[in-house]
Write an enzyme that holds these catalytic residues in place. Structure first.
Site, short mmCIF file in Angstrom:
data_model
loop_
_atom_site.label_atom_id
_atom_site.label_comp_id
_atom_site.label_asym_id
_atom_site.label_seq_id
_atom_site.Cartn_x
_atom_site.Cartn_y
_atom_site.Cartn_z
N TYR A 1 0.82 -1.21 0.00
CA TYR A 1 0.00 0.00 0.00
C TYR A 1 0.86 1.27 0.00
O TYR A 1 0.37 2.34 0.33
CB TYR A 1 -0.93 0.02 1.21
CG TYR A 1 -2.03 -1.02 1.17
CD1 TYR A 1 -3.00 -1.00 0.17
CD2 TYR A 1 -2.09 -2.02 2.12
CE1 TYR A 1 -4.01 -1.94 0.13
CE2 TYR A 1 -3.11 -2.98 2.10
CZ TYR A 1 -4.06 -2.93 1.10
OH TYR A 1 -5.07 -3.88 1.06
N ASP B 1 -1.44 -9.20 9.44
CA ASP B 1 -0.37 -9.94 8.78
C ASP B 1 0.41 -8.94 7.94
O ASP B 1 -0.17 -8.33 7.02
CB ASP B 1 -0.92 -11.02 7.84
CG ASP B 1 -1.59 -12.16 8.57
OD1 ASP B 1 -1.04 -12.61 9.58
OD2 ASP B 1 -2.65 -12.60 8.10
N HIS C 1 4.43 -6.57 -4.51
CA HIS C 1 3.10 -6.66 -5.10
C HIS C 1 2.31 -5.38 -4.84
O HIS C 1 2.59 -4.64 -3.91
CB HIS C 1 2.32 -7.87 -4.54
CG HIS C 1 2.23 -7.86 -3.05
ND1 HIS C 1 3.08 -8.59 -2.25
CD2 HIS C 1 1.40 -7.20 -2.18
CE1 HIS C 1 2.77 -8.39 -0.99
NE2 HIS C 1 1.76 -7.55 -0.92
N TYR D 1 -10.92 0.06 -0.13
CA TYR D 1 -10.92 0.66 1.21
C TYR D 1 -9.54 1.20 1.57
O TYR D 1 -9.42 1.98 2.51
CB TYR D 1 -11.42 -0.34 2.25
CG TYR D 1 -10.40 -1.31 2.80
CD1 TYR D 1 -9.81 -1.09 4.04
CD2 TYR D 1 -10.01 -2.44 2.09
CE1 TYR D 1 -8.87 -1.97 4.56
CE2 TYR D 1 -9.08 -3.32 2.60
CZ TYR D 1 -8.51 -3.09 3.83
OH TYR D 1 -7.58 -3.96 4.34
N ARG D 2 -8.51 0.83 0.83
CA ARG D 2 -7.18 1.43 0.93
C ARG D 2 -6.43 1.05 -0.34
O ARG D 2 -6.75 0.07 -1.00
CB ARG D 2 -6.44 0.96 2.19
CG ARG D 2 -6.18 -0.53 2.26
CD ARG D 2 -5.99 -1.04 3.67
NE ARG D 2 -4.73 -0.67 4.28
CZ ARG D 2 -4.10 -1.42 5.17
NH1 ARG D 2 -4.59 -2.61 5.51
NH2 ARG D 2 -2.98 -1.02 5.73
#
Length: 540
Positions: free
Chosen positions: A91, A150, A398, A486-487
């Protein structure tokens, strides 16, 4: 490294000198080598002009030093990007939303201010990791649990502010909504507290979330309205016993009653997080015949999957249900839950998975099968991609695509088909991504998230280009069906915010209006959350 926008070389050197005077020269990192450590390790633009790059980093050790850094940034017009531990991989990591920003690294502010195991809360600074808080509790033999994501190396505060999630009871696993009050350095350098922390002399900071008047805490989540320097969190009292059972329905379409029953049980407080998995997801990497079924156009009627399940004894779905509390109560709840699933799903199977009594010895804790379900931070998640890879192209990281939709079996089957056929139209096939074997996550209570990762590479820009294009198309495709992220990583935050476009994007306009009022120079995290201060808005 790139210099902050609209800052001359002379101004930049003066600002660096002021930062050094404020926090100590050894805690200002301005060389290319040092600042490069704050790049996004999973960047989809690695070594390309569009990669988000910091200009420098500064590591304050106190609230007063954070205030000084913010005031210096205002003086010279330098954008800041605060991080707690910078472990938000997938993210955006520690990289800023806007290139040229100075990263405010808060890892030195790592005090655990209080942990109360009578009223079950903690108050921490931003540099406290899940491992830090867990060790603090264990060393003092406190009777509380933390809820962990996680992996467990990230910051408790940073994870919550990006609306990260965990795995236990619904009251705790949405980490932002389990927070309780905060201390914030505002864009003008002033310090504000929210909740009961706003009242001097109150001893209820960790107990009661609200203050009198507007509830403003949400403005500091996925946004740039201030730098949070303290935050309270509700903790889970350590239970006497933990019980985990697995449920295996025989048919693909059984996901519909499976979800219906699990929803009711969780909403009643009978079970912890409903943990959906698919045994066929892992099996497809070992059995080419199953992989072929998953790629076949007629897979969506479910018949081929049901035949495979019957022949091979591999269930299409697996549901893990957890119970926390006195052992006799857990067993009674399980018997009730079992009867509900038996009535709703003919031929359903059950498995005894794990039964634990607390406290655990070190050896018992090491043997726990699913550590996050009992609040034990670990790094085991990094083994998953290694076990389930079929793509020979090396991947260094990723991108995470995380659409959210209604918590129903019908909607899950619909979403699987939409995204899988969409990716087929894009002529891409990521084995770790969507398909009839993908299972939803219920981290976010009362909603499903169908999270997946697309590879990023430091050596092959074509891999990154394909992943970026796929991500952009999936965001658009999801929004067409009402599935919102949502993010998301910084590179896609503008696009994601644009999909929340009710009434001509009034949500973004409202955020911009607030930003211009409280941060007129656009100092704190410009662009964070997909909205920009006037200084940096397109066309300004």
């Amino acid at each position: 490294m790139t210099r902050p926008p609209d800052v001359t070389p002379t101004q930049w050197q003066s600002a660096l000198t002021a930062f050094r005077n404020a926090v100590g020269a050894q805690w200002v990192f301005s060389s290319d080598e040092d600042a490069g450590l704050y790049r996004d390790a999973y960047s989809p633009y690695w070594n390309e002009p569009e990669e988000r790059m910091p200009s420098a980093a500064v590591a304050p050790a106190s609230v007063e030093e954070v205030q000084a850094v913010v005031r210096i940034a205002n003086q010279f017009g330098i954008p800041l990007y605060p991080i707690s531990t910078g472990k938000n991989l997938g993210y955006g990591g520690s990289a800023p939303t806007m290139s040229g920003s100075v990263v405010v690294d808060l890892k030195r502010m790592n005090k655990i201010i209080e942990v109360n195991d009578k009223r079950n809360y903690a108050i921490v600074e931003p540099g406290v990791s899940y491992f830090d808080l867990y060790d603090h509790i264990k060393e003092r033999k406190l009777k509380v649990w933390i809820d962990v994501p996680d992996p467990g190396w990230g910051g408790v505060m940073g994870n919550a502010l990006d609306r990260g999630v965990g795995h236990t009871w619904y009251l705790y696993r949405d980490h932002f909504w389990s927070h309780c009050g905060m201390e914030v350095v505002l864009p003008n350098g002033e310090v504000m507290r929210t909740g009961m922390g706003a009242m001097p002399g109150s001893n209820a900071w960790g107990d009661f979330r609200s203050n009198f008047g507007p509830y403003v805490d949400g403005l500091f989540s996925q946004a740039g309205f201030g730098i949070v320097t303290k935050m309270g969190f509700h903790l889970m009292p350590e239970p006497e016993h933990f019980l985990h059972k697995k449920i295996y329905p025989p048919r693909r379409e059984d996901i519909i009653p499976l979800v219906d029953v699990a929803n009711e049980l969780e909403d009643q407080g009978m079970i912890g997080m409903a943990l959906y998995e698919s045994p066929m997801f892992s099996a497809q990497f070992q059995d080419p015949a199953l992989r072929a079924i998953g790629l076949a156009p007629d897979v969506w009627n479910g018949n081929a999957i049901n035949r495979y399940a019957a022949e091979k004894g591999v269930a299409p779905w697996e549901l893990g249900v957890s119970f926390y509390g006195p052992e006799a109560v857990n067993e009674a709840k399980w018997q009730y839950a079992r009867s509900r699933f038996q009535k709703a799903i003919p031929g359903v199977r059950f498995e005894d998975y794990e039964s634990l009594r607390f406290p655990l010895t070190a050896e018992q804790e090491d043997a726990v099968k699913h550590k996050v379900l009992v609040g034990v931070p670990n790094m085991n998640v990094f083994t998953l991609s290694a076990r389930n890879r079929t793509n020979p192209e090396p991947a260094d990281g990723h991108l995470l695509f995380s659409p959210t939709f209604a918590r129903s079996g019908e909607e899950l089957l619909k979403a699987q088909r939409i995204f899988t056929e969409g990716m087929r139209d894009m002529k891409v096939d990521y084995p770790m991504a969507y398909g009839p074997f993908s299972a939803p996550f219920t981290w976010n209570f009362r909603a499903f998230v169908l999270a997946t990762g697309m590879p990023t590479s430091r050596s092959n820009p074509e891999v990154n280009k394909l992943s970026r294009e796929t991500m952009e198309k999936l965001i658009t495709l999801g929004a067409q069906h009402g599935y919102g992220e949502y993010r998301t990583p910084p590179a896609f935050q503008d696009q994601v915010m644009s999909t929340y476009n009710f009434n001509n994007n009034i949500l973004r306009t409202f955020c911009e209006t607030l930003k211009d009022a409280v941060d007129p120079r656009g100092i704190i995290a410009p662009g964070r959350g997909g909205f920009w201060p006037r200084t940096y808005r397109k066309g300004a």
